[in-house]
Motif scaffolding. Structure first.
Motif, PDB file in Angstrom:
ATOM      1  N   UNK A 199       0.877  -1.170   0.000  1.00  0.00           N
ATOM      2  CA  UNK A 199       0.000   0.000   0.000  1.00  0.00           C
ATOM      3  C   UNK A 199       0.914   1.219   0.000  1.00  0.00           C
ATOM      4  N   UNK A 200       0.878   1.999  -1.065  1.00  0.00           N
ATOM      5  CA  UNK A 200       1.762   3.158  -1.165  1.00  0.00           C
ATOM      6  C   UNK A 200       2.252   3.310  -2.598  1.00  0.00           C
ATOM      7  N   UNK A 201       3.040   4.272  -2.824  1.00  0.00           N
ATOM      8  CA  UNK A 201       3.563   5.276  -1.909  1.00  0.00           C
ATOM      9  C   UNK A 201       2.613   6.478  -1.893  1.00  0.00           C
ATOM     10  N   UNK A 202       2.997   7.537  -1.195  1.00  0.00           N
ATOM     11  CA  UNK A 202       2.158   8.720  -1.141  1.00  0.00           C
ATOM     12  C   UNK A 202       2.447   9.650  -2.317  1.00  0.00           C
ATOM     13  N   UNK A 203       3.714   9.966  -2.536  1.00  0.00           N
ATOM     14  CA  UNK A 203       4.110  10.922  -3.576  1.00  0.00           C
ATOM     15  C   UNK A 203       4.279  10.225  -4.921  1.00  0.00           C
ATOM     16  N   UNK A 204       3.866  10.901  -5.971  1.00  0.00           N
ATOM     17  CA  UNK A 204       4.043  10.344  -7.314  1.00  0.00           C
ATOM     18  C   UNK A 204       5.515  10.128  -7.635  1.00  0.00           C
ATOM     19  N   UNK A 258       1.672  -6.952  -5.992  1.00  0.00           N
ATOM     20  CA  UNK A 258       0.573  -6.016  -6.209  1.00  0.00           C
ATOM     21  C   UNK A 258       0.794  -4.748  -5.390  1.00  0.00           C
ATOM     22  N   UNK A 259       0.502  -3.610  -6.004  1.00  0.00           N
ATOM     23  CA  UNK A 259       0.661  -2.303  -5.359  1.00  0.00           C
ATOM     24  C   UNK A 259      -0.625  -1.504  -5.512  1.00  0.00           C
ATOM     25  N   UNK A 260      -1.148  -0.998  -4.414  1.00  0.00           N
ATOM     26  CA  UNK A 260      -2.290  -0.080  -4.468  1.00  0.00           C
ATOM     27  C   UNK A 260      -1.840   1.240  -3.864  1.00  0.00           C
ATOM     28  N   UNK A 261      -1.856   2.297  -4.676  1.00  0.00           N
ATOM     29  CA  UNK A 261      -1.510   3.607  -4.132  1.00  0.00           C
ATOM     30  C   UNK A 261      -2.775   4.326  -3.680  1.00  0.00           C
ATOM     31  N   UNK A 262      -2.760   4.845  -2.449  1.00  0.00           N
ATOM     32  CA  UNK A 262      -3.919   5.568  -1.931  1.00  0.00           C
ATOM     33  C   UNK A 262      -3.877   7.063  -2.222  1.00  0.00           C
ATOM     34  N   UNK A 263      -2.815   7.534  -2.863  1.00  0.00           N
ATOM     35  CA  UNK A 263      -2.636   8.979  -2.992  1.00  0.00           C
ATOM     36  C   UNK A 263      -1.987   9.435  -4.291  1.00  0.00           C
ATOM     37  N   UNK A 264      -1.292   8.564  -4.989  1.00  0.00           N
ATOM     38  CA  UNK A 264      -0.579   8.961  -6.196  1.00  0.00           C
ATOM     39  C   UNK A 264      -1.542   9.391  -7.288  1.00  0.00           C
ATOM     40  N   UNK A 265      -1.321  10.574  -7.837  1.00  0.00           N
ATOM     41  CA  UNK A 265      -2.243  11.101  -8.840  1.00  0.00           C
ATOM     42  C   UNK A 265      -1.615  11.297 -10.218  1.00  0.00           C
ATOM     43  N   UNK A 266      -0.304  11.137 -10.350  1.00  0.00           N
ATOM     44  CA  UNK A 266       0.349  11.326 -11.646  1.00  0.00           C
ATOM     45  C   UNK A 266      -0.184  10.319 -12.661  1.00  0.00           C
ATOM     46  N   UNK A 267      -0.686  10.777 -13.803  1.00  0.00           N
ATOM     47  CA  UNK A 267      -1.233   9.850 -14.800  1.00  0.00           C
ATOM     48  C   UNK A 267      -0.259   8.766 -15.242  1.00  0.00           C
ATOM     49  N   UNK A 268       1.045   9.081 -15.259  1.00  0.00           N
ATOM     50  CA  UNK A 268       2.039   8.130 -15.756  1.00  0.00           C
ATOM     51  C   UNK A 268       2.079   6.847 -14.933  1.00  0.00           C
ATOM     52  N   UNK A 269       1.663   6.899 -13.681  1.00  0.00           N
ATOM     53  CA  UNK A 269       1.716   5.717 -12.819  1.00  0.00           C
ATOM     54  C   UNK A 269       0.978   4.524 -13.438  1.00  0.00           C
ATOM     55  N   UNK A 270      -0.256   4.729 -13.841  1.00  0.00           N
ATOM     56  CA  UNK A 270      -1.014   3.620 -14.430  1.00  0.00           C
ATOM     57  C   UNK A 270      -0.828   3.526 -15.940  1.00  0.00           C
ATOM     58  N   UNK A 271      -0.319   4.570 -16.554  1.00  0.00           N
ATOM     59  CA  UNK A 271      -0.069   4.515 -18.004  1.00  0.00           C
ATOM     60  C   UNK A 271       1.119   3.631 -18.359  1.00  0.00           C
ATOM     61  N   UNK A 275      -4.729   2.396  -8.208  1.00  0.00           N
ATOM     62  CA  UNK A 275      -4.878   3.565  -7.343  1.00  0.00           C
ATOM     63  C   UNK A 275      -6.360   3.744  -7.021  1.00  0.00           C
ATOM     64  N   UNK A 276      -6.620   4.317  -5.839  1.00  0.00           N
ATOM     65  CA  UNK A 276      -8.006   4.471  -5.386  1.00  0.00           C
ATOM     66  C   UNK A 276      -8.462   5.931  -5.396  1.00  0.00           C
ATOM     67  N   UNK A 277      -7.681   6.811  -6.035  1.00  0.00           N
ATOM     68  CA  UNK A 277      -8.066   8.220  -6.175  1.00  0.00           C
ATOM     69  C   UNK A 277      -7.967   8.622  -7.646  1.00  0.00           C
ATOM     70  N   UNK A 278      -8.678   9.673  -8.006  1.00  0.00           N
ATOM     71  CA  UNK A 278      -8.639  10.178  -9.379  1.00  0.00           C
ATOM     72  C   UNK A 278      -7.257  10.730  -9.701  1.00  0.00           C
ATOM     73  N   UNK A 279      -6.894  10.675 -10.971  1.00  0.00           N
ATOM     74  CA  UNK A 279      -5.570  11.134 -11.390  1.00  0.00           C
ATOM     75  C   UNK A 279      -5.554  12.642 -11.630  1.00  0.00           C
ATOM     76  N   UNK A 280      -4.346  13.163 -11.859  1.00  0.00           N
ATOM     77  CA  UNK A 280      -4.178  14.595 -12.109  1.00  0.00           C
ATOM     78  C   UNK A 280      -4.818  15.045 -13.416  1.00  0.00           C
TER      79      UNK A 280
END
Length: 378
Positions: A100-105, A121-134, A142-147
């Motif tokens: 679970x993590x990380x916080x910063x993109x 498996x990694x679930x980020x609760x805070x990372x919003x940078x689109x490149x993470x899942x791209x 990730x469980x939050x909307x992206x930037x």
């Protein structure tokens, strides 16, 4: 809660020791900046992960008929990419069953390759940078909307509601800060909107006089900042000292209750606007309020920002394991991809890229030194 199981290959050769049938302990890794300027946010995340683990263990978790104990292995990445990859490898070596993590993109993105290569498996609760899942890593969620959504929502609000015409943009050159500023800038491409300046600082800088003086001369209606509250707060103080009266806007990294303390009298009244990735309304607000009360009772402190999303991330991962009857990532990943979980933060489902479906955003301003919610947008 509904779970649809559909077998999807992990596309990674797994040599993973530690299935539920061979162990009594399931290791859940958590990473956030527990030291440095963003430590208050990192500790908030760590607390929530511990809270979820404690509640699950108290309730009792079984995998394939065997009772297991969940163990939280928490690491500090200091919001530094090099430290982030080092602790990621440390968690791989510890054979964690999920992260679970990380916080910063800026730490999440480089660390994600290490987890992917290890089949974790990694679930980020805070990372919003689109490149993470791209990157299309099959085990990254990730469980939050992206930037992409956050930036476009804020630019629309700046133009349509705040009626800004001349806009300056500052970012801290981190993956997150520059990314959210770029996404905001994309929404400003209209004939009557002028970007009067694009400046940058760093996540560790303390003096912004030069860039603010340059921006002041261009007389902006609004200044957008891409970065964290630890920079935004002092920046607002220096804006006040320089007599800059422009509206100040930013993303989720600065959208905290702590910003009022960090900005002091530079915060102003209804002068600062921001958006937090996530948010609830209607009946779900009571669920969130109950979580915040339980969190405060356990830790004697208020939720800072992403604790509810960390809590839900742990719960979603544990639920996928239980439904798959295994803590082996190769076995619970297909279940996680197709999960539908009703959490503190609302319904959690993932799209094909690992992004949350219909991710919400919450718009805030600051009044009386405190955050005031304006609206929740999906």
């Amino acid at each position: 809660m509904q779970v649809t199981t559909k077998l999807i290959p992990f596309a990674i050769a797994l040599a993973f020791a530690g299935t539920a049938s061979a162990q009594q302990v399931v290791k859940i890794g958590h990473v956030a900046p527990i030291s440095g300027p963003s430590a208050h946010l990192g500790k908030d995340n760590e607390n929530a992960a511990r809270m979820a683990i404690d509640e699950l263990n108290a309730k009792g978790v079984t995998l394939n008929g065997q009772k297991v104990t969940l163990q939280l292995i928490s690491e500090d990445d200091g919001a530094d990419p090099k430290q982030g990859t080092a602790v990621a490898q440390k968690l791989v070596d510890a054979k964690v069953n999920g992260v679970i993590g990380h916080l910063n993109s800026g730490t999440t993105v480089p660390a994600s390759k290490i987890y992917n290569d290890a089949g974790i498996v990694q679930i980020s609760p805070a990372t919003t940078a689109p490149v993470y899942t791209r990157q299309h890593f099959p085990g990254a969620f990730r469980v939050v909307a992206s930037d992409a959504k956050l930036g476009s929502t804020l630019s629309k609000y700046a133009i349509d509601t705040l009626h800004a015409k001349n806009i300056a943009i500052i970012d801290d050159r981190t993956t997150y800060g520059q990314g959210v500023a770029d996404e905001f800038a994309k929404g400003l491409k209209k004939p009557d909107i002028k970007v009067v300046g694009r400046e940058f600082t760093s996540a560790t800088a303390t003096d912004y006089t030069a860039i603010l003086t340059s921006i002041k001369a261009k007389k902006p209606d609004l200044i957008f900042f891409g970065g964290m509250d630890s920079v935004a707060g002092p920046m607002l103080k220096q804006m006040k000292a320089l007599g800059i009266t422009a509206v100040f806007m930013g993303g989720d990294g600065m959208c905290t209750d702590a910003l009022g303390r960090l900005a002091g009298d530079g915060l102003g009244e209804g002068k600062v606007y921001c958006a937090e990735a996530g948010g609830v309304k209607g009946p779900q607000e009571k669920v969130m309020e109950d979580f915040r009360a339980r969190y405060k009772k356990k830790f004697n402190m208020d939720v800072q920002l992403y604790a509810p999303y960390v809590y839900d991330s742990v719960m979603v991962m544990a639920t996928a394991m239980q439904n798959a009857k295994s803590a082996d990532p190769a076995k619970y990943l297909p279940v996680l991809k197709n999960i539908k979980y009703e959490g503190v933060t609302g319904t959690i489902q993932f799209d094909a890229n690992g992004d949350i479906k219909d991710g919400a955003l919450t718009l805030f301003t600051y009044k009386g030194g405190k955050r005031t919610k304006l609206d929740v947008i999906r």
